[in-house]
Scaffold this active site. Sequence first.
Site, short mmCIF file in Angstrom:
data_model
loop_
_atom_site.label_atom_id
_atom_site.label_comp_id
_atom_site.label_asym_id
_atom_site.label_seq_id
_atom_site.Cartn_x
_atom_site.Cartn_y
_atom_site.Cartn_z
N SER A 1 1.02 -1.39 0.08
CA SER A 1 -0.01 -0.03 0.11
C SER A 1 0.84 1.28 0.05
CB SER A 1 -0.95 -0.08 1.18
OG SER A 1 -1.91 1.05 0.95
N HIS B 1 -3.10 -1.03 -3.00
CA HIS B 1 -4.07 -0.21 -3.06
C HIS B 1 -3.95 1.06 -3.89
CE1 HIS B 1 -4.38 -1.98 1.45
NE2 HIS B 1 -4.87 -2.79 0.47
N ASP C 1 -4.35 -4.74 6.04
CA ASP C 1 -4.83 -5.45 5.09
C ASP C 1 -3.45 -6.30 4.87
OD1 ASP C 1 -6.05 -6.72 3.07
OD2 ASP C 1 -5.91 -5.02 1.58
#
Length: 187
Positions: free
Chosen positions: A13, A40, A133
């Site tokens: 991310s 992401h 995540d």
Amino acid sequence: MTIEPEAVVIGASAGALEALSAILPALPAGFRMPVLVVVHVPPDRRSALAELFRAKCKLPVEEAEDKQPITGGTIYFAPPAYHLLVEVDRTVSLSSDEPVLFSRPSIDVLFETAADAYGPALIAIVLTGANQDGARGLKAVVEAGGTAVVQEPATAFASAMPEAAILMCPSANVMSLGAITQYLKEV
């Protein structure tokens, strides 16, 4: 008896571009495994990741398409606004199901479905990021007998994601980006 790895999944991310730029371009042209990547990215605009890495990498780089067969030696990026799933027949599936931890694509979704498809023949890597995540998905990979690798949090642009992954998977191999790259070149 050691199980020969058959696929690599990577989640990243905040700081992903820098981390992936240290790993993906270093993979040699003869790298035999597919590499599936979730980053992401904002859902409302086109992602330039595949294009960007295509110019840097020795391996073919694609944005994953629904029902596409997964081919060794190819890097697949999840498209914006879709979860990237691995089906048991080793094809890609895209889903617009609800975001997971505010993210779609979700690293957990990729890791969990890849663990079902590849079991102990999977290598899962959690890189830099600012949320949790990937931690739950990494645990699924470990439970399926796969190999868990996490970027050393102190070397990450954002340490929350690697720290969460290590908390959930204390047995994970914690490595610098250079060590992760070397590891992949040797498996």
